[in-house]
Design an enzyme around this catalytic site. Sequence first.
Site, short mmCIF file in Angstrom:
data_model
loop_
_atom_site.label_atom_id
_atom_site.label_comp_id
_atom_site.label_asym_id
_atom_site.label_seq_id
_atom_site.Cartn_x
_atom_site.Cartn_y
_atom_site.Cartn_z
CD GLN A 118 -4.42 -4.66 -6.19
OE1 GLN A 118 -4.21 -3.50 -5.94
NE2 GLN A 118 -5.54 -5.27 -5.84
N GLY A 145 25.35 2.16 -24.77
CA GLY A 145 26.53 2.86 -25.28
C GLY A 145 27.70 2.53 -24.35
CB VAL A 168 17.03 2.47 -22.62
CG1 VAL A 168 15.62 2.42 -23.12
CG2 VAL A 168 18.02 2.40 -23.76
CB SER A 169 21.97 4.85 -22.29
OG SER A 169 21.71 4.33 -23.57
CG ASP A 178 -1.91 -1.07 1.26
OD1 ASP A 178 -2.20 -1.57 0.18
OD2 ASP A 178 -2.39 -1.43 2.35
CD GLU A 217 25.18 -0.87 -26.88
OE1 GLU A 217 24.69 -1.60 -27.75
OE2 GLU A 217 24.79 0.29 -26.64
#
Length: 748
Positions: A272, A540, A502-503, A138, A594
């Site tokens: 939940q 990156g 996202v990086s 909660d 990467e």
Amino acid sequence: GMNAAVRAVVRMGIYVKAKVYFVYEGYQGMVDGGDNIVEVSWESVSSILQVGGTVIGSARCKSFRTREGRLQAAYNLVQRGITNLCVIGGDGSLTGANLFREEWSGLLEELAQKGKIDEEAVKRYAYLNIVGMVGSIDNDFCGTDMTIGTDSALHRIIEVVDAIMTTAQSHQRTFVLEVMGRHCGYLALVSALACGADWVFIPEYPPEEGWEDSMCVKLSENRARKKRLNIIIVAEGAIDCHNKPITSEKVKDLVVQRLGFDTRVTILGHVQRGGTPSAFDRILASRMGVEAVLALLEATPATPACVVSLSGNQAVRLPLMECVQMTQEVQKAMDEGRFVEAVRLRGTSFENNLNTYKLLSHKKPDAELPKTNFNVAVLNVGAPAAGMNAAVRAAVRVGITEGHKMFAVIDGFEGFARGKIKEISWGDVGGWTGQGGSILGTKRTLPAKYLEKIADQMRTNNINALMVIGGFEAYLGLLELSAAREKYDEFCVPMVMVPATVSNNVPGSDFSIGADTALNTITDVKKDTFFLFIIETMGGYCGYLANMGALAAGADPAYIFEEQFDIRELQANVEHLTEKMKTSIQRGLVLRNENCNENYTTDFIYQLYSEEGKGVFDCRKNVLGHMQQGGAPSPFDRNFGTKISAKAMQWISRKLKETYRKGKVFANTDDSVCLLGMRRRNLVFQPVAELKTETDFVHRIPKEQWWLKLRPLMKILAKYKTSYDVSDSGQLEHVAMRSPKEAETGAI
């Protein structure tokens, strides 16, 4: 998320050479003793990170509420020499723990008088230390921004809402969704924000007298605007201003009787509480578990029992009873009808959520809106990130509420130069929060080669301010535009950037929109027994996804650019993993960013582990690639995007007023081109010019990154020898109520 906390406490405890015990079945197990209190090893908590619920069980316990029960519990602990307790639970469990601690010396005296323990034991075990972690879906505990389990519960709710939206849209239906929260409306409020619900009922903020009429008017207006579905979210403890319950059935009947809409009720219930914990919960619980062990090690008889918690992005320790008292104050305020006070006591985060929801869900009639005659353009720049659309929606709606004319630029700076710009209205952004990618379209192109054309478009459309939502390219783009101000007056307008990538590699912000969704993609990868999985993540040169993904998924090593590694380290990792796979733990996970090393590629690492692991394990590799940028945004990204963007828009309004002189806007100072970022506890506006010194432009990452401090924590939890820097651990603070002024600048 409770299992992640259990795992972190066990492993950190073993790391600091402590004996660690499980108490099964909560306080009941402590009272019953016997096999319920068991010493545990490293392997005991293997493979539990991704399991919902709690492996050590939990139970409500009547006997612990009696002194006899607590006496028996004390005896069972003393028998095993346990004087440090880590309690994961809600305010009831934590209050019980505190009482136990206060009575401890009296209980030992009584045990000695009864001849159950000797005087030596009374002296040796004279003090009991307690640290609490709040596990409650909660999010109803004051003093903490997020409790363990809340984010996962939001994931369950949003999954259901997303599924319902498609069916409701097909049938033109109204859905009433009942979510948990008997005394706290957090889940209802945040899920309403995250899915753009039409109406929400929560216990802390009952609707005004005559709400039935206003709600029906709003629903029918939405239908008239061609909106095919309506979603109403009801917290199970929702009440009206006379403290009478508002049930989901009552809401449904009202809609059917007044409007005749086809209406359905969905009660989510215990769904939940279940399911796999989200990446956020796993990281939160792992950080809290380690912090809890440190707090126990540093505890003295004089320090009050504390809870470890998160404020913004900062681990903090707060006196347990101050938090409990404040949590009870909220309930008292609600019982007495002091609802404004109840919302304030819930804390800044709750208050901000409520204010943002009110801003974005109800459009005032045009006649009531102010008219500023300012035109504001919004654009996405860089690679797509989940949550961008929620940010655009919030910007557009807040801008309209503030009286501006809002313009949407299609396809970033490139589209801007080509004149792909159009006015965008309140209704145009309806239903955008749950959409992945970038609806406006986004490009990595920088503005430098189009400066003249962009200036022309700014002049033609009379654009008085710019809001850029994007990643590192957006940051570079704003630097280029501000540098071009000397030549082009058109760029002398307020500009603000909201980080979305996202990086998570934008300087000036601990988090960026989209990174949480990408982390969940990594943790969702299926991992089978007997296999070693080698997974390549995006980012990156920024190792955020690899590092945090490793923490959330329980990976072994995580190779990142920021921490260089050589052949010796690779060899040590291979040996470490081979040894591990020979034990009962027969699964492994290696994450590789990467760009962490140009020669030690993912293929190289895969081949190395395959060769060395022959006969012990098989390897599989998985390059996640662009699926990390896609998919529906997580609740965190929808929310973070919505709130940070609304705040950026309010800043634009303030700057426009400040810089409007003699009939035109003219802003050419550094502080009129800012990036809005989350820094530790606060959202701060920072001039992009000042962030230059903090940036490594070659590798497109900030020079200093907060999450590197969590790297040793990841290694400890994966059984590597490392040293843990405690300088960043929380200090005991008091629960402070912030003033309304602070609340404006404060945490999310």
